[in-house]
Scaffold this motif. Structure first.
Motif, PDB file in Angstrom:
ATOM      1  N   UNK A 169      -5.666   8.415   0.201  1.00 37.57           N
ATOM      2  CA  UNK A 169      -6.709   8.338  -0.600  1.00 37.57           C
ATOM      3  C   UNK A 169      -7.972   9.192   0.015  1.00 37.57           C
ATOM      4  N   UNK A 170      -8.482  10.114  -0.313  1.00 38.19           N
ATOM      5  CA  UNK A 170      -9.467  10.686   0.444  1.00 38.19           C
ATOM      6  C   UNK A 170     -10.704  10.584  -0.555  1.00 38.19           C
ATOM      7  N   UNK A 171     -12.004  10.332   0.263  1.00 35.91           N
ATOM      8  CA  UNK A 171     -13.087  10.043  -0.422  1.00 35.91           C
ATOM      9  C   UNK A 171     -14.204  11.312  -0.073  1.00 35.91           C
ATOM     10  N   UNK A 172     -14.363  12.134  -1.162  1.00 43.35           N
ATOM     11  CA  UNK A 172     -15.096  13.339  -0.656  1.00 43.35           C
ATOM     12  C   UNK A 172     -16.755  13.463  -1.235  1.00 43.35           C
ATOM     13  N   UNK A 225      -9.966  11.128  -4.309  1.00 42.16           N
ATOM     14  CA  UNK A 225      -8.893  12.054  -4.641  1.00 42.16           C
ATOM     15  C   UNK A 225      -7.587  11.476  -4.051  1.00 42.16           C
ATOM     16  N   UNK A 226      -6.584  11.615  -4.840  1.00 40.23           N
ATOM     17  CA  UNK A 226      -5.084  11.095  -4.322  1.00 40.23           C
ATOM     18  C   UNK A 226      -4.484  12.160  -4.152  1.00 40.23           C
ATOM     19  N   UNK A 227      -4.044  12.505  -2.859  1.00 38.46           N
ATOM     20  CA  UNK A 227      -2.975  13.474  -2.383  1.00 38.46           C
ATOM     21  C   UNK A 227      -2.147  13.077  -1.491  1.00 38.46           C
ATOM     22  N   UNK A 242     -14.694  15.895   3.039  1.00 38.28           N
ATOM     23  CA  UNK A 242     -14.181  14.697   3.242  1.00 38.28           C
ATOM     24  C   UNK A 242     -15.019  13.689   4.238  1.00 38.28           C
ATOM     25  N   UNK A 243     -15.248  12.407   3.561  1.00 39.72           N
ATOM     26  CA  UNK A 243     -16.072  11.603   4.174  1.00 39.72           C
ATOM     27  C   UNK A 243     -15.128  10.493   5.143  1.00 39.72           C
ATOM     28  N   UNK A 244     -14.172   9.934   4.547  1.00 41.16           N
ATOM     29  CA  UNK A 244     -13.242   9.103   5.050  1.00 41.16           C
ATOM     30  C   UNK A 244     -11.858   9.345   3.911  1.00 41.16           C
ATOM     31  N   UNK A 245     -10.539   8.789   4.916  1.00 35.94           N
ATOM     32  CA  UNK A 245      -9.343   8.838   4.322  1.00 35.94           C
ATOM     33  C   UNK A 245      -8.703   7.466   4.334  1.00 35.94           C
ATOM     34  N   UNK A 246      -7.931   7.136   3.490  1.00 36.14           N
ATOM     35  CA  UNK A 246      -7.436   5.883   3.567  1.00 36.14           C
ATOM     36  C   UNK A 246      -5.967   5.911   3.489  1.00 36.14           C
TER      37      UNK A 246
END
Length: 676
Positions: free
Chosen positions: A105-108, A99-101, A113-117
């Motif tokens: 960039x959030x990987x859920x 997901x792009x917020x 949330x597992x991690x954020x870039x």
């Protein structure tokens, strides 16, 4: 935005302020713009994620579990925002939803949330058939950095008009720190001399970034990475340095350049025309720039950079060195350069460039030069434990630099250094000479006496060798001297050494100890140590002798005044007994005969040495012309000479002993001899 550097975070009623310890960069978030606050568990404790109405995201780590209640109450009372707890997915699954917020960039996985870039950390984005690869800027402060992440994007059957891989890549590129040169440059500077990275570069100025184009390398520097601008005059007053501080730095292979240094000649002029209309220039730069400009090249570059980067240019302050320049010539890491004292820090150019702010400096130190007394070292220690040594500074610069550091109220390690400089400008005092050290002075004096004694014992051989060298050097400079003149110099040198012997006699007499006299008393510390040594050994089995001394010193310092008073009283009692015994010993006639006897013996030994050396010189004079002697003659002459020497030695020894005994019995020691 992800903040990976150490720093200080302050919550106030008006805003949230974060200041980086490494770069000094300050980020301020107005309280009115806060609309999101999340409390999350991270790898080394807890962290806070803050979101603003403008779309920016800030993350701060390093909180304790107990901080949650205090921060939550403060946010409710002052920001009207609730600090919510957000759980992270720790299952380790690699299949989820991207997901792009905003800039993240959030990987859920299962809506957690597992991690954020942070997309601002993405340096490049490449696409494949069903794959997107993200490359990241390298973090120089970490031993291990994440270089790339690959996402597998399965084909979508719902929307065939748009490729899901391309859509994913466009979302990344819209927020990523990937510079694409589009449009025309505002202006171009041709063939500028660059010191770091070294070479000649064309600089193209774009509205949002700076493009360095060289023969081998190209660099694109966004203005958001520029921390500070410096304009520094060279010591020769004919050149100028323009320094651009960068974070993150530009990279060339494995080398990182935190500073971009340009060198200009003051005599080089340029006429510049901006590639914009006059209305656009006026609207964009608000009078800071004009469409047509002319002047010195360094002035034009610095003026354009100041307007585009929107940062002030730092110039040297009121400091002036011994030669009138605003910098000091010195060396850092075996490379010569210039150190500029600024109003709020120091900057060294150029290899490697170093910028140190006063607020990150713990203390400074003026140290003695390692190779010569004509120079000194200037050491700077930061609060993070790093030390920077600027060496080979001319001693004439000392007073100016000391006054500057003192005026800026920096902590100076060795305050006594300047007083030593005033007394003897050729000899620098030690860095530890803040207080008078009687023990150190005594050891220095004894070492000097020992060296002089060794020189006097070997003066016959060394003085002749020294004088011959000196005469040779004199003859090479001003003409050749005769042998008679050199002989006179040798005699004068020897006479001087003999005179020094007579002056040193009382000092040698002072060092003699009376074996029959009372023994000196022990100090309070030594009395305590003797009684406590066994206890220290039992408490620390296997401890060495040196470690016992260290441990005892620490224990003694920790004793209270009342505990020390007991041992000081014992030491005082022992001192009184020693003074009483010493007085009785002197009254009984002790300490009068033995020193005199020893001095007589030493005098007799010196007379023997003189006689032997004189006899040897005569033998050399008599036998200097003999060219050959048979083996039998040599053996017999050696035997006879050894026998005669042995007899004469024993005879002289007996006579000298008899004379000393007669003199000791018949003549009492005078007061003058005792004082000697």
């Amino acid at each position: 935005m992800s903040l990976q550097n150490d720093g200080r975070l302050r919550f106030s009623k008006q805003n949230v302020v974060y200041k980086s310890s490494k770069t000094g960069k300050v980020d301020s978030i107005p309280a009115s713009e806060l609309n999101l606050a999340q409390w999350r568990r991270v790898c080394l404790g807890h962290g806070i994620k803050l979101g603003t109405s403008t779309g920016h995201v800030y993350k701060y780590d390093g909180f304790r579990d107990t901080d949650f209640e205090k921060i939550s109450e403060f946010f409710k009372a002052n920001y009207k925002v609730e600090l919510t707890e957000k759980d992270m997915c720790v299952k380790g699954w690699n299949w989820g939803t991207a997901k792009f917020s905003g800039p993240l960039l959030s990987f859920e996985v299962n809506d957690n949330t597992a991690f954020e870039v942070p997309l601002s950390n993405v340096s490049q984005c490449a696409t494949g058939k069903n794959e997107v690869t993200l490359e990241f800027h390298q973090n120089d402060d970490t031993e291990v950095s994440l270089m790339e992440v690959r996402f597998y994007v399965p084909p979508s059957q719902s929307d065939e008009r748009q490729d899901p891989v391309e859509a994913f890549a466009q979302n990344v590129l819209s927020k990523a720190d990937v510079i694409q040169a589009t449009g025309d440059a505002v202006c171009i500077f041709k063939e500028l001399q660059c010191l770091t990275p070294r070479g000649r570069y064309d600089i193209r100025i774009y509205p949002t970034f700076l493009h360095l184009h060289g023969k081998t390398f190209d660099y694109k520097i966004p203005y958001t990475t520029v921390l500070r601008l410096f304009l520094l005059p060279h010591k020769d007053q004919r050149q100028m340095f323009f320094v651009i501080s960068l974070d993150p730095p530009i990279k060339q292979g494995q080398t990182r350049y935190h500073f971009l240094i340009l060198l200009f000649s003051k005599e080089e002029d340029i006429s510049l025309t901006l590639n914009m209309s006059e209305e656009d220039v006026e609207r964009r730069f608000e009078g800071k720039l004009s469409k047509f400009m002319s002047g010195s090249l360094y002035e034009m570059v610095s003026r354009v950079m100041k307007a585009l980067v929107n940062r002030k240019i730092t110039v040297p302050g009121n400091f002036q060195g011994h030669s009138g320049a605003q910098c000091i010539t010195c060396s850092y890491k075996a490379s010569s350069g210039l150190l500029y004292p600024l109003e709020r820090g120091f900057i060294y150019v150029h290899k490697p460039p170093v910028h140190l702010r006063f607020e990150e400096i713990s203390c400074v130190n003026f140290a003695r030069g390692t190779t010569t007394t004509r120079s000194f070292d200037f050491e700077i220690e930061t609060k993070q434990g790093n030390q920077y040594t600027f060496s080979s500074i001319e001693r004439e610069e000392y007073g100016k630099l000391f006054d500057f550091v003192n005026a800026k109220k920096l902590n100076i390690k060795n305050r006594g250094f300047k007083e030593g400089m005033k007394g003897k400008i050729d000899e620098y005092s030690d860095s530890d000479d803040d207080q008078h050290d009687a023990y150190l002075e005594r050891m220095k004096a004894e070492g000097k006496i020992r060296e002089e004694g060794n020189d006097s014992d070997e003066s016959d051989g060394e003085s002749g060798e020294y004088d011959s060298n000196a005469s040779a050097s004199d003859s090479s400079e001003g003409g050749e001297e005769s042998e008679d003149e050199s002989a006179k110099k040798k005699k004068a040198k020897k006479a001087k050494v003999v005179k020094e012997k007579k002056e040193r006699k009382p000092r040698k007499e002072k060092k003699q100890k009376d074996a029959g006299g009372p023994k000196r008393p022990m100090s309070a510390y030594m009395l305590w140590l003797n009684s406590s040594r066994e206890r220290i050994k039992s408490e620390n089995p296997g401890i060495s002798v040196t470690e016992i001394s260290k441990k005892a010193g620490e224990m003694w310092r920790q004793l209270s005044k009342d505990e020390k008073q007991e041992w000081e009283a014992k030491a005082g009692e022992a001192k009184k007994q020693y003074d009483k015994a010493k007085k009785e010993y002197k009254e009984s006639g002790g300490a009068t005969s033995s020193p005199r006897k020893e001095s007589k013996k030493s005098g007799a030994k010196k007379d023997d040495k003189k006689r032997k050396s004189a006899g040897a010189d005569k033998d050399r004079e008599r036998g200097g012309n003999d060219s050959f002697k048979s083996r039998e003659f040599i053996e017999t002459s050696e035997e006879s000479s050894s026998d005669s020497d042995h007899k004469s030695k024993s005879k002289r020894k007996k006579e000298s002993d008899d004379e000393e005994e007669e003199e000791a019995v018949s003549t009492p020691a005078s007061s003058e001899e005792e004082s000697d």
